[in-house]
Design a protein around this motif. Structure first.
Motif, short mmCIF file in Angstrom:
data_model
loop_
_atom_site.label_atom_id
_atom_site.label_comp_id
_atom_site.label_asym_id
_atom_site.label_seq_id
_atom_site.Cartn_x
_atom_site.Cartn_y
_atom_site.Cartn_z
N GLY A 22 -14.41 -8.97 1.10
CA GLY A 22 -14.57 -8.02 0.08
C GLY A 22 -13.77 -6.87 0.66
O GLY A 22 -14.31 -5.66 0.59
N VAL A 23 -12.65 -6.86 1.19
CA VAL A 23 -11.98 -5.72 1.75
C VAL A 23 -11.40 -4.85 0.88
O VAL A 23 -10.67 -5.39 -0.21
CB VAL A 23 -10.75 -6.27 2.93
N GLU A 24 -11.46 -3.47 1.00
CA GLU A 24 -10.97 -2.67 0.02
C GLU A 24 -10.36 -1.64 1.05
O GLU A 24 -10.74 -0.89 1.59
CB GLU A 24 -11.53 -1.82 -0.95
N ALA A 25 -8.89 -1.48 1.07
CA ALA A 25 -7.99 -0.71 1.97
C ALA A 25 -7.23 0.30 1.15
O ALA A 25 -6.73 0.00 0.15
CB ALA A 25 -7.28 -1.43 2.84
N PHE A 26 -7.28 1.53 1.86
CA PHE A 26 -6.67 2.78 1.28
C PHE A 26 -5.79 3.33 2.35
O PHE A 26 -6.23 3.54 3.30
CB PHE A 26 -7.59 3.61 0.53
N SER A 27 -4.65 3.87 1.78
CA SER A 27 -3.98 4.94 2.55
C SER A 27 -5.00 6.29 2.53
O SER A 27 -5.28 6.66 1.29
CB SER A 27 -2.73 5.29 2.04
N ILE A 28 -5.39 6.88 3.51
CA ILE A 28 -6.31 8.09 3.28
C ILE A 28 -5.50 9.30 2.83
O ILE A 28 -6.17 9.87 2.07
CB ILE A 28 -6.68 8.57 5.01
N ARG A 29 -4.13 9.48 3.06
CA ARG A 29 -3.53 10.41 2.33
C ARG A 29 -3.53 10.42 0.78
O ARG A 29 -3.72 11.03 0.02
CB ARG A 29 -1.79 10.52 2.82
N ALA A 30 -3.57 8.95 0.56
CA ALA A 30 -3.46 8.51 -1.02
C ALA A 30 -4.77 9.01 -1.68
O ALA A 30 -5.02 9.41 -2.83
CB ALA A 30 -2.93 7.20 -1.34
N LEU A 31 -5.91 8.62 -0.84
CA LEU A 31 -7.31 9.00 -1.33
C LEU A 31 -7.59 10.32 -1.53
O LEU A 31 -8.14 10.71 -2.33
CB LEU A 31 -8.12 8.21 -0.46
N MET A 32 -7.16 11.16 -0.64
CA MET A 32 -7.33 12.52 -0.29
C MET A 32 -6.33 13.23 -1.81
O MET A 32 -6.73 14.06 -2.16
CB MET A 32 -6.83 13.14 0.85
N ASP A 33 -5.16 12.69 -1.88
CA ASP A 33 -4.36 13.16 -3.07
C ASP A 33 -5.05 12.79 -4.19
O ASP A 33 -5.08 13.66 -5.25
CB ASP A 33 -3.08 12.37 -3.23
N VAL B 101 -5.18 4.63 7.72
CA VAL B 101 -5.69 3.61 6.63
C VAL B 101 -7.43 3.86 6.94
O VAL B 101 -7.78 3.46 7.88
CB VAL B 101 -5.18 2.46 6.82
N PHE B 102 -7.80 3.65 5.68
CA PHE B 102 -9.22 3.32 5.61
C PHE B 102 -9.77 2.33 5.07
O PHE B 102 -9.21 1.91 3.89
CB PHE B 102 -10.14 4.77 4.83
N LEU B 103 -10.48 1.51 5.45
CA LEU B 103 -11.18 0.22 5.03
C LEU B 103 -12.52 -0.09 4.88
O LEU B 103 -13.29 0.49 5.78
CB LEU B 103 -10.46 -0.71 5.93
N ARG B 104 -13.22 -0.52 3.79
CA ARG B 104 -14.39 -1.04 3.69
C ARG B 104 -14.61 -2.34 3.17
O ARG B 104 -13.83 -2.96 2.46
CB ARG B 104 -15.11 -0.16 2.72
N SER B 105 -15.58 -3.04 3.82
CA SER B 105 -15.65 -4.48 3.33
C SER B 105 -17.18 -4.74 3.04
O SER B 105 -18.00 -3.77 3.38
CB SER B 105 -15.25 -5.48 4.54
N SER B 106 -17.63 -5.97 2.67
CA SER B 106 -18.75 -6.53 2.14
C SER B 106 -19.54 -6.37 3.31
O SER B 106 -19.40 -6.79 4.38
CB SER B 106 -18.83 -7.92 1.65
N LYS B 107 -20.87 -5.67 3.14
CA LYS B 107 -21.91 -5.83 4.17
C LYS B 107 -22.48 -7.10 4.45
O LYS B 107 -23.13 -7.67 5.95
CB LYS B 107 -23.37 -4.85 3.83
N ALA B 108 -22.52 -8.13 3.60
CA ALA B 108 -22.86 -9.43 3.80
C ALA B 108 -21.95 -10.27 4.64
O ALA B 108 -22.16 -11.34 4.97
CB ALA B 108 -23.34 -9.98 2.55
#
Length: 948
Positions: free
Chosen positions: A797-808, A615-622
């Motif tokens: 502000g979390v956005e999470a993704f399955s890495i496989r789904a993103l690559m697909d 799983v890849f996750l990104r969140s707000s820098k602030a």
């Protein structure tokens, strides 16, 4: 419109003939007037080349214009940004930059921003936008900025405390209107704001320096911005304090003064030593490069269709000349000079070329519109959007018209000169011309070609120039042909030359594997042209042997034998038609096979990018989510925090700085399982390379896509490259060496990967853990798990993704792009199919006497029609097989015998190619139904009495 003047100049001799030479004019016009349907066929067969060229230019213009829209939407009057380290320096910079000379600039505006998550309780339910941006700005100052209020997108007075204006992108995401209340999460706190108004994505209102298409902005007063910072707590990155500068000259034209303004800023700021980010200039440069790249890509793909169109034009004029051979001979016999004959025949071709180019250009605009619509779909996905604005530039239309018209006209003139050199007696009696004499000038030209080719080859070997390595030896072989023909029988010599061209074209990049790495698509266009020319020439020279073998399968079928007789009797014409098919099928097979091979790599590529995480996750820098909080989530077994910052890079011995994202990592990435490297250089294992980069601040793992947009043309990063890493806010620099090349992570977008210790030293407190790789227990459903993380950490502000789904998703985009290319290339295949139809229509007219004789002897009309079907099938099958086999041979040598295409594994898409092969032959047969029926219906008595 200067280039359009070239068309006028080229057309002048023909206009003179039409206006001042009545006899030549009558000769030029009479055949088109007497046979309008056949003239229409010539025009229709010739216009596709112009349509393909125009369509390519329209796509390039649209891409260029669409990216230039970013300059209007995200920046407006903003030409340069001057970042500050903190609020105190920001105020000082603002004061000093207001003294910049008014002759160079027309506005200075202070802005402050930070990332945040935004939510709202809309009527349709609770809505959240994880990645929005809070912008602090004085609205009155913004409207006065650059003396162009409309370009700023700002209206009304500055919102009061705890009030805000939002962009229409954010309003759409939250499903709110004016008067609604939204909640902003930043620095460990949340604050509720009232929406005063909704602003367009334009200029200051749409201010955005990221690559995102949308600007989800919350615009507040400096007072509200400061209150949100005072109330905040936590470990978020500090705001982005920046002073925007507008150059004189307008939104786009002002970028031309960037160099002068940059020098003025550096001189005015005194001891503050500010960094100047030339955002507008960079955006426009990217637009130019991307637009040019797409024009080149579609032009390169379409060039096979264009060449097929030229071959069709040549074929048509060969048939016209053959049909009028007796007429041309009589004209010469009654005293018409050769130059006048060329004038009459070329003027007729001029009329066809003019009509075909005009219609083809108009058709190309429609083709471009369709391509733009398909591109919009191909380049937009759930997590990556590209809005395209259909654009047709008059300059591009003038250029494409001129190119198409001049090339067609030049072809016609050359063919006219060739036809004028006829033997008068043979022409009147409609006898075949004798074989051409072996003239000494061909030996001289061959020797010159050999010398030039040898010199080019030697230079190319030392410089590893792929074009020289391909074309230099080809020129040598071609130059030796005249001498070789004098030593051995002509067909043997020519067959050997053609075979050598194919062999060299197929093997050159296996012999010199490094030369093709990073090469432009035009290289493969040239390779396809060389191999197809050699392959078609070789098969054409062996037509009698091929026909002899095939006749054995149809001894008793007269239609079958007759259908094979005409291709053998007209080898040159057959070769031209076969080449039309082979050229287009070559590139179609090439693209189809590469797409198939890339599809087979999806699982491997996903595993390479993921490493040991899922799983890849990104969140707000602030307001980033903490590693500890993620570790406590059920199902998470390990967390690897990453920190992304905006950095700049300068190439070795090059002054320009290029913005590119940089992501810092620590040992936890190695513990969870780092991504698989595309190239680890001299290190024995991937882990050794990652460890070296982690421990040594002078090393970096490069993004394989580094500077593929907006950077130097044809740039490709390799292990060992020296780069200067720059903090665009403080100006601190560090020399780094590329230790390895990471995997292409596409939508994840880590960019350059750098050790955390070195990043901390360079970027300081702006480095926060706003990205994470997560390892989870095997039983977890990754899509549902990612969605639960977003719900659980809304405030972060979390956005999470399955890495496989993103690559697909990214591979789906790639797949759609290839399908777009395949559809575009099908236009070239239409040239071949139209060519066979036109050739057959004219063949019916040319052979009407022979058909009448056969019918008079009792040959059934049905068999006559079948013979045309056999002929069309034979030609289409030859061209399709030649193009397919040569493309597969080329791909095998490039992929299996060199590293030009990275880790791609060779595979043959049997099903797709079978459909292509069978479909091409079937459609070609359908195209000959009309001519075949016309031939079958010819009445013997009428045909034998015809004189014209």
């Amino acid at each position: 419109m200067t280039i359009l003047a070239v068309s006028v100049v080229v057309a002048l001799p023909f206009l003179y003939v039409l206006l001042r030479r009545p006899i030549l004019r009558r000769l030029a016009l009479r055949n088109a007037a007497r046979r309008p349907r056949e003239a229409l066929l010539v025009v229709l067969g010739s216009l596709l080349g112009a349509a393909i060229i125009t369509g390519s230019a329209v796509v390039g213009d649209t891409m260029d214009s669409s990216i230039r829209q970013v300059a209007w939407q995200h920046l407006g009057p903003v030409d340069e940004l001057v970042p500050a380290r903190d609020a105190a320096e920001w105020h000082s910079l603002t004061r000093r930059l207001t003294t910049l000379p008014s002759s160079e600039i027309d506005g200075v505006l202070s802005l402050s921003t930070f990332d945040a998550a935004t939510t709202a309780g809309a009527k349709s339910g609770f809505r959240t936008v994880p990645s929005s941006r809070v912008v602090g700005v004085d609205f009155e100052a913004a409207r006065a900025f650059a003396n162009d209020p409309a370009a700023t997108g700002i209206s009304g007075s500055t919102p009061a405390l705890d009030h805000a204006a939002i962009t229409n992108d954010l309003a759409r995401g939250l499903a709110v209107r004016q008067g609604a209340r939204i909640t902003v999460y930043a620095y460990g706190r949340r604050r509720t704001l009232t929406v005063d108004r909704i602003l367009p994505r334009r200029g200051v209102a749409g201010f955005n320096v990221s690559a995102e298409q949308e600007s989800r902005n919350v615009l507040v007063s400096h007072e509200t911005f400061a209150a949100m910072l005072r109330d905040g707590r936590g470990s978020g990155a500090p705001p982005y304090w920046v002073v925007a500068v507008s150059n004189r000259g307008g939104v786009e034209a002002g970028a031309a003064g960037t160099k002068r303004v940059q020098a003025a800023i550096e001189g005015t700021a005194g001891g503050l030593a500010p960094q100047v980010i030339t955002v507008k200039k960079d955006v426009l440069a990217t637009a130019d490069q991307v637009g040019s790249t797409f024009t080149q890509m579609f032009t390169a793909m379409g060039s096979f269709g264009v060449f097929a169109g030229l071959l069709l034009l040549i074929n048509l004029f060969v048939m016209l000349a053959s049909e009028r051979k007796s007429e041309l001979g009589m004209l010469r016999a009654v005293g018409m000079r050769r130059g006048l004959l060329v004038g009459a025949f070329a003027t007729e071709g001029f009329l066809y070329a003019l009509a075909a180019t005009i219609l083809g250009t108009l058709m190309g605009i429609g083709l471009g519109r369709a391509l733009v619509a398909l591109s919009q779909s191909a380049f937009s996905s759930e997590h990556s959007r590209l809005d395209l604005t259909f654009t047709v530039k008059s300059a591009s239309l003038a250029q494409t018209f001129t190119i198409s018209f001049v090339v067609a006209l030049l072809t016609i003139v050359v063919m006219s000169v060739r036809f004028s050199r006829l033997n008068i007696i043979r022409a009147i009696r409609d006898l075949a011309e004798p074989p051409p004499k072996r003239r000494r000038r061909w030996l001289v030209l061959g020797a010159v070609g050999t010398a030039v080719g040898a010199l080019w080859t030697a230079t190319a070997i030392s410089a590893s120039d792929p074009f020289g390595l391909l074309l230099g030896p080809t020129l040598v072989v071609g130059g030796l042909a005249p001498a070789f023909n004098r030593l051995v029988p002509g067909r043997t010599a020519s067959s050997a030359i053609a075979g050598l061209m194919v062999a060299w074209g197929a093997s050159v990049f296996a012999i010199f594997p490094g030369s093709a790495e990073g090469a432009s698509i035009m290289l493969y266009v040239a390779q396809g042209m060389v191999m197809t020319a050699g392959g078609v020439a070789f098969v054409t020279l062996q037509q009698d042997r091929l026909v002899g073998v095939l006749r054995g399968f149809g001894r008793r079928a007269l239609a079958f034998r007759l259908g094979l007789a005409y291709p053998l009797a007209r080898r040159g014409r057959t070769g031209l038609t076969v080449a039309m098919y082979a050229l287009v099928v070559f590139i179609l097979t090439f693209i189809t096979a590469i797409s198939f091979m890339i599809d087979r790599q999806v699982a491997t590529a996903s595993a390479d990018v993921a490493g040991g995480s899922q799983v890849f996750l990104r969140s707000s820098k602030a307001n980033p989510v903490s590693t500890a909080a993620l570790s406590r989530v059920d199902g998470v077994t390990m967390v690897a925090p990453l920190s992304q910052v905006d950095a700049s890079f300068a190439l070795d011995n090059a002054p320009d700085e290029h913005p590119w994202p940089l992501t810092a990592f620590d040992r936890s990435l190695l513990d969870i399982g780092a991504p698989t490297l595309e190239d680890r250089g001299a290190y024995p294992t991937d882990r050794a390379a990652w460890t070296a980069v982690l421990n040594d601040p002078s090393l970096i793992v490069a993004d394989p896509l580094f500077l593929q947009r907006g950077g130097p043309p044809n740039f490709s990063v390799v292990v060992g490259d020296k780069l200067t890493l720059i903090d665009p806010t403080t100006g601190r620099t560090r020399q780094v060496t590329v230790a390895a090349i990471g995997p292409a992570d596409n939508l994840i977008g880590n960019g350059m990967l750098y050790g955390r210790r070195g990043a901390n030293e360079l970027f300081g407190n702006r480095l926060v853990a706003n990205r994470d790789y997560l390892s989870v227990v095997p039983v977890v459903d990754l899509e549902s798990f990612a969605a639960s993380l977003q719900s659980r950490f809304i405030g972060n502000g979390v956005e999470a993704f399955s890495i496989r789904a993103l690559m697909d998703e990214s591979f789906t985009t790639t797949r759609q792009i290839f399908r777009l290319f395949q559809g575009y290339l099908a236009m070239g295949l239409l040239v071949g199919i139209a060519g066979i139809a036109v050739v057959m229509v004219r063949a019916v007219r040319e052979r009407r006497r022979q058909i009448g004789t056969l019918r008079a002897l009792g040959f059934p009309g049905q068999s006559v029609g079948r013979s045309f079907a056999v002929e069309a099938s034979y030609i289409a099958l030859q061209g399709t097989l030649i193009g397919t086999l040569l493309a597969l041979l080329t791909l095998y040598t490039i992929i299996a015998r060199s590293d030009a295409m990275g880790n791609l594994e060779f595979a043959v898409p049997v099903t797709q190619l079978s459909v292509l092969l069978i479909g091409t032959v079937v459609v070609s047969l359908l195209a000959t139904i009309g001519p075949a029926l016309a031939a079958a219906r010819i009445r013997p008595a009428v045909a034998l009495r015809m004189t014209d």
